[in-house]
Enzyme design. Sequence first.
Site, short mmCIF file in Angstrom:
data_model
loop_
_atom_site.label_atom_id
_atom_site.label_comp_id
_atom_site.label_asym_id
_atom_site.label_seq_id
_atom_site.Cartn_x
_atom_site.Cartn_y
_atom_site.Cartn_z
N SER A 172 0.86 -1.19 0.00
CA SER A 172 0.00 0.00 0.00
C SER A 172 0.89 1.23 0.00
O SER A 172 1.71 1.41 0.89
CB SER A 172 -0.89 -0.02 1.25
N LYS A 224 -1.34 -1.10 -4.34
CA LYS A 224 -2.47 -0.25 -3.92
C LYS A 224 -1.94 1.15 -3.72
O LYS A 224 -0.87 1.32 -3.13
CB LYS A 224 -3.06 -0.83 -2.63
N LYS A 247 -3.02 5.18 -2.45
CA LYS A 247 -4.00 6.00 -1.76
C LYS A 247 -4.46 7.12 -2.68
O LYS A 247 -3.63 7.71 -3.40
CB LYS A 247 -3.37 6.61 -0.50
N ASP A 271 -7.25 3.16 -2.84
CA ASP A 271 -7.91 3.22 -1.52
C ASP A 271 -8.18 4.69 -1.16
O ASP A 271 -7.24 5.48 -1.04
CB ASP A 271 -7.02 2.57 -0.45
N GLU A 300 -11.16 0.78 -2.90
CA GLU A 300 -11.41 0.52 -1.48
C GLU A 300 -12.03 1.74 -0.80
O GLU A 300 -11.51 2.86 -0.93
CB GLU A 300 -10.06 0.15 -0.82
N ASP A 358 -13.60 -1.36 3.71
CA ASP A 358 -12.64 -1.45 4.81
C ASP A 358 -13.33 -0.84 6.03
O ASP A 358 -14.00 -1.54 6.80
CB ASP A 358 -11.35 -0.69 4.40
N LYS A 378 -9.67 -6.52 8.60
CA LYS A 378 -8.62 -6.11 9.53
C LYS A 378 -9.02 -6.65 10.90
O LYS A 378 -10.12 -6.35 11.38
CB LYS A 378 -8.48 -4.59 9.59
N GLY A 419 -3.94 -3.84 6.37
CA GLY A 419 -2.82 -3.53 7.25
C GLY A 419 -3.03 -2.20 7.95
O GLY A 419 -3.79 -1.35 7.47
O1 OSB Z 1 -6.93 2.02 4.88
O2 OSB Z 1 -5.79 0.27 4.66
C1 OSB Z 1 -5.90 1.39 5.11
C2 OSB Z 1 -2.65 2.49 6.80
C3 OSB Z 1 -3.17 3.21 7.87
C4 OSB Z 1 -4.52 3.34 8.01
C5 OSB Z 1 -5.38 2.77 7.08
C6 OSB Z 1 -4.89 2.03 6.02
C7 OSB Z 1 -3.50 1.93 5.87
C8 OSB Z 1 -2.86 1.24 4.75
C9 OSB Z 1 -1.48 0.71 5.00
O3 OSB Z 1 -3.33 1.17 3.65
C10 OSB Z 1 -1.40 -0.75 5.04
C11 OSB Z 1 -0.06 -1.21 5.58
O4 OSB Z 1 0.92 -1.13 4.85
O5 OSB Z 1 -0.01 -1.65 6.74
MG MG Z 2 -8.16 0.92 3.58
#
Ligand code: OSB
Ligand code: MG
Length: 369
Positions: free
Chosen positions: A136, A162, A164, A189, A214, A239, A263, A291
Amino acid sequence: MKIKEIVLRHLQMELKFPFTTSFGTFRTKEFILVEAKDENGLSGWGESVAFVSPFYNEETLKTNWHIMEDFLIPMLKEKEIAHPDEISSIFEPIRKNNMAKAAIEGAVWDLYSKRNAVPLYESLGGKNTSIEVGVSIGIQDSIEQLLAIVKEHVDEGYKRIKVKIKPGWDVDVMREIRRAFPDIALMADANSAYRLEDLDLLKQLDEFDLMMIEQPLASDDIVDHAQVQKELRTPICLDESIHSYEDARKALQLGSCKIINIKIGRVGGLTESKKIHDLCKENNIPVWCGGMLEAGVGRAHNIALTTLSNFVLPGDTAASSRYWEQDIIKPEVVVENGTIDVTNKAGIGYEVDRQAVEKFTVAEKTYSL
Ligand code: OSB
Ligand code: MG
């Protein structure tokens, strides 16, 4: 088994890079590490994924400490526990506070597995001994910078990328990535950054053959997501909106998504995660493990969960070395060609490095039960 002692530690670890989402930037990771000990002094480990600020969800490190100290830990006093599935029933009178519950439950799952001398993934019913993972990538200062980071991770072999997105960093960014990498498994995401009024913009993302989008809409929504999913070819993955089996059941019934990100912390633990996994499997809805920038203990729990059969899409569990100069487990989590080999050691399968834990601990308290 009885839990005789719980140690809560507040850890502070510097991330190797700032991680930016639509709701803010992480530079340091602070979290609660839970150590639960049985009658024989054997330890199980759990990691709370609550952040210091309530921007992803309403929980924080401090609210977690309060809920654990004043409610959850006292609830385990004198309790004879035959199986970790019982923990979620014991905690049921406490509403929400899922990340606090999951951290303690996770420690009990590890302890239970260690007592039985079996790996956690086996206790959970997992079968896959190697799992595929993606990565991510946060919001960057420029598209050029983002493309360079994408390339780095594609070259390392991660199974999907992925990125953001947020308003103003979305359609053009995805177009450029797709142009540079026509064949990679790619997804976006939004972390709840859009509203139903943004439907036309979200529709433009259909052009880029994304595996999924996402959580485009609000963190408590499953109704508007259903409307967006009807209009989009790209699957929506939820999520933030899924806090429980019941949320998942309702989202599937409404058609709010075609994929679910599980999660462990967000849904209140491994027992609830398994239930959501099973529900999705029965309904042919693929799942993957999300994550929360976890340190080693949380990462190990994610790996164990991902061995269940319906985790058919690569998750966000990247290598320890991506995030940390030094992790709190030995060995650290290694990813080779986008794949993690699941260890066969008892419990979470990694040794907690007590020296490292001590180094990163800024506060600590022991509770005798
Ligand atoms: O939305 O998945 C998410 C990190 C912090 C808060 C929310 C998210 C995330 C990530 C990182 O996408 C995932 C990772 O590398 O642990
Ligand atoms: Mg997410």
